[in-house]
Design a protein around this motif. Structure first.
Motif, PDB file in Angstrom:
ATOM      1  N   LEU A  48       0.899  -1.418  -0.238  1.00 58.68           N
ATOM      2  CA  LEU A  48       0.274   0.010  -0.061  1.00 58.68           C
ATOM      3  C   LEU A  48       0.847   1.294  -0.140  1.00 58.68           C
ATOM      4  O   LEU A  48       0.639   2.752  -0.733  1.00 58.68           O
ATOM      5  CB  LEU A  48      -0.672   0.080   1.791  1.00 58.68           C
ATOM      6  N   LEU A  49       1.907   0.700   0.635  1.00 57.55           N
ATOM      7  CA  LEU A  49       3.262   2.463   0.649  1.00 57.55           C
ATOM      8  C   LEU A  49       3.597   3.187  -0.612  1.00 57.55           C
ATOM      9  O   LEU A  49       3.434   4.482  -1.004  1.00 57.55           O
ATOM     10  CB  LEU A  49       4.405   1.647   1.145  1.00 57.55           C
ATOM     11  N   ASP A  50       3.009   2.528  -1.907  1.00 60.08           N
ATOM     12  CA  ASP A  50       3.456   3.005  -3.043  1.00 60.08           C
ATOM     13  C   ASP A  50       1.952   3.760  -3.587  1.00 60.08           C
ATOM     14  O   ASP A  50       2.052   4.094  -4.750  1.00 60.08           O
ATOM     15  CB  ASP A  50       4.073   2.331  -4.085  1.00 60.08           C
ATOM     16  N   ASN A  51       1.046   3.955  -3.056  1.00 62.31           N
ATOM     17  CA  ASN A  51      -0.335   4.275  -3.843  1.00 62.31           C
ATOM     18  C   ASN A  51      -0.783   5.523  -3.823  1.00 62.31           C
ATOM     19  O   ASN A  51      -1.785   5.677  -4.295  1.00 62.31           O
ATOM     20  CB  ASN A  51      -1.286   3.278  -3.382  1.00 62.31           C
ATOM     21  N   TYR A  52       0.589   6.278  -3.305  1.00 62.29           N
ATOM     22  CA  TYR A  52      -0.257   7.766  -2.767  1.00 62.29           C
ATOM     23  C   TYR A  52       0.862   8.660  -3.321  1.00 62.29           C
ATOM     24  O   TYR A  52       1.784   8.551  -3.371  1.00 62.29           O
ATOM     25  CB  TYR A  52      -0.539   7.621  -1.190  1.00 62.29           C
ATOM     26  N   GLU A  53       0.351   9.517  -3.670  1.00 65.05           N
ATOM     27  CA  GLU A  53       0.971  10.586  -4.151  1.00 65.05           C
ATOM     28  C   GLU A  53       0.930  11.213  -3.183  1.00 65.05           C
ATOM     29  O   GLU A  53       0.196  11.631  -1.666  1.00 65.05           O
ATOM     30  CB  GLU A  53      -0.271  11.994  -4.830  1.00 65.05           C
ATOM     31  N   ARG A  54       2.583  12.304  -2.641  1.00 66.93           N
ATOM     32  CA  ARG A  54       3.037  12.479  -1.362  1.00 66.93           C
ATOM     33  C   ARG A  54       2.878  14.003  -1.448  1.00 66.93           C
ATOM     34  O   ARG A  54       2.191  14.381  -0.198  1.00 66.93           O
ATOM     35  CB  ARG A  54       4.595  12.885  -1.874  1.00 66.93           C
ATOM     36  N   SER A  55       2.348  14.712  -1.955  1.00 67.81           N
ATOM     37  CA  SER A  55       2.070  16.081  -2.154  1.00 67.81           C
ATOM     38  C   SER A  55       0.437  15.950  -1.853  1.00 67.81           C
ATOM     39  O   SER A  55       0.203  15.482  -2.277  1.00 67.81           O
ATOM     40  CB  SER A  55       2.418  17.044  -3.206  1.00 67.81           C
ATOM     41  N   THR A  56       0.463  16.508  -0.654  1.00 67.64           N
ATOM     42  CA  THR A  56      -1.182  17.437  -1.051  1.00 67.64           C
ATOM     43  C   THR A  56      -1.670  18.274  -1.456  1.00 67.64           C
ATOM     44  O   THR A  56      -1.033  19.086  -1.735  1.00 67.64           O
ATOM     45  CB  THR A  56      -1.477  17.668   1.083  1.00 67.64           C
ATOM     46  N   GLY A  57      -2.613  18.241  -1.992  1.00 69.24           N
ATOM     47  CA  GLY A  57      -3.509  19.053  -3.266  1.00 69.24           C
ATOM     48  C   GLY A  57      -3.031  18.429  -4.573  1.00 69.24           C
ATOM     49  O   GLY A  57      -3.762  18.866  -5.520  1.00 69.24           O
ATOM     50  N   MET A  58      -2.792  17.613  -4.471  1.00 68.12           N
ATOM     51  CA  MET A  58      -2.616  16.548  -5.783  1.00 68.12           C
ATOM     52  C   MET A  58      -3.411  15.469  -5.439  1.00 68.12           C
ATOM     53  O   MET A  58      -3.747  14.419  -4.388  1.00 68.12           O
ATOM     54  CB  MET A  58      -1.598  15.667  -6.451  1.00 68.12           C
ATOM     55  N   THR A  59      -4.236  15.037  -6.412  1.00 67.53           N
ATOM     56  CA  THR A  59      -6.123  14.084  -6.534  1.00 67.53           C
ATOM     57  C   THR A  59      -5.368  12.924  -6.443  1.00 67.53           C
ATOM     58  O   THR A  59      -4.390  12.382  -7.253  1.00 67.53           O
ATOM     59  CB  THR A  59      -6.419  14.744  -7.886  1.00 67.53           C
ATOM     60  N   GLU A  60      -5.830  12.261  -5.177  1.00 68.91           N
ATOM     61  CA  GLU A  60      -5.091  10.674  -4.910  1.00 68.91           C
ATOM     62  C   GLU A  60      -6.219   9.860  -6.309  1.00 68.91           C
ATOM     63  O   GLU A  60      -7.156  10.319  -6.183  1.00 68.91           O
ATOM     64  CB  GLU A  60      -5.554  10.694  -4.107  1.00 68.91           C
TER      65      GLU A  60
END
Length: 294
Positions: free
Chosen positions: A79-91
């Motif tokens: 699960l650890l590589d499923n997300y955009e690091r920066s907030t403001g970037m739509t998942e």
């Protein structure tokens, strides 16, 4: 004890029960070795210049075959590589990622830790005894996407914030309270441990199960963070889920004793989902115990 520092005996009791049931927990000095090194300096949020009081990584070794072979850890790591690091970037969540989330929840629900947590929450009237409904409840708390940054798409969830970590405006690390992610990011050289954070009289120990620390990640500094060390994903999720469901306050801080550590557990809600959750070490008797044991 000052106000707000009263130990919650009921939660301490259930959490120690979960601690004893956590057979997947890693053992310090056997499954992993940490080197706490020097005490970190005061750094203000957003600073890119920080003195390094730890020339070596925090983790000198971790038993990776255990991480790969224990189902809850291996499914957690997918699960650890499923997300955009920066907030403001739509998942954007793919079908494969939804499957990974479901398989991870299935794995933790099979552990004695989560079974006992579920039983406790049912007794307290906070969860349904129906396992499918409890899984849906965990999914809503941890994986439901919401807006962390205004005027953007759905850019965050409790799991991403707590276990993966996020950056805000490129100058601030928010969340990131998990030791496995810390180890993996340190190993891939994205993360640099800068030293531990405590009052002068409280020196940490390599056997401590909670560590307050400072680090940089992708060049951004987290002046003060904290994480459980060596614990399984199911233990951390069980503990924070219980604190989340046992309170209706937006922000909840409880003081508990778990094993040899006294700690604050902080949980912040984001509607019906989790905004953040982390432990903060107050004091530890582990070194006194280990000295007697030698």
């Amino acid at each position: 004890m000052p106000k707000g520092r009263t130990i919650n005996q009921e939660l301490s009791t259930i959490f120690n029960e979960l601690w004893r049931l956590d057979v997947n927990r890693m053992t310090p000095g056997i499954d992993y070795t940490i080197s706490v090194q020097g005490r970190a300096s005061f750094v203000s949020q957003g600073s890119h210049v920080v003195q390094d009081h730890a020339s070596q990584p925090l983790f000198s070794n971790v038993n990776e075959s255990k991480l790969r072979n224990i189902t809850t850890f291996s499914r957690f790591m997918t699960l650890l590589d499923n997300y955009e690091r920066s907030t403001g970037m739509t998942e954007r969540v793919t079908a494969d990622e939804l499957t990974e989330m479901s398989l991870f929840l299935d794995a933790i629900l099979e552990t004695q830790v989560m079974k006992r947590a579920h039983q406790y929450l049912v007794r307290k009237g906070q969860s349904s005894s129906d396992l499918r409904l409890f899984k849906n409840q965990l999914n809503l708390i941890w994986f439901h996407l919401y807006h962390r940054q205004r005027n953007t798409g759905l850019d965050s969830c409790g799991f991403e914030h707590v276990f993966v970590g996020e950056t805000k405006s490129g100058t601030e690390i928010i969340g990131f309270h998990n030791w496995v992610q810390f180890y993996l990011q340190e190993k891939s050289r994205h993360l640099d441990y800068k030293g531990y954070k405590t009052r002068v009289q409280d020196l940490p120990d390599q056997d401590d199960h909670v560590l307050n620390l400072q680090f940089s990640w992708h060049g951004v500094v987290k002046p003060a963070g904290s994480a459980f060390i060596g614990t399984s994903p199911e233990f951390e999720m069980a503990v924070f889920t219980i604190v989340f469901l046992m309170s209706t306050e937006r922000s909840t801080t409880v003081v508990v004793n778990i094993d040899q550590c006294q700690m604050e557990l902080v949980v912040v809600r984001h509607g019906r989902s989790l905004g953040t959750a982390y432990p903060k070490l107050l004091s530890s008797n582990s070194r006194h115990v280990s000295q007697h044991a030698r």
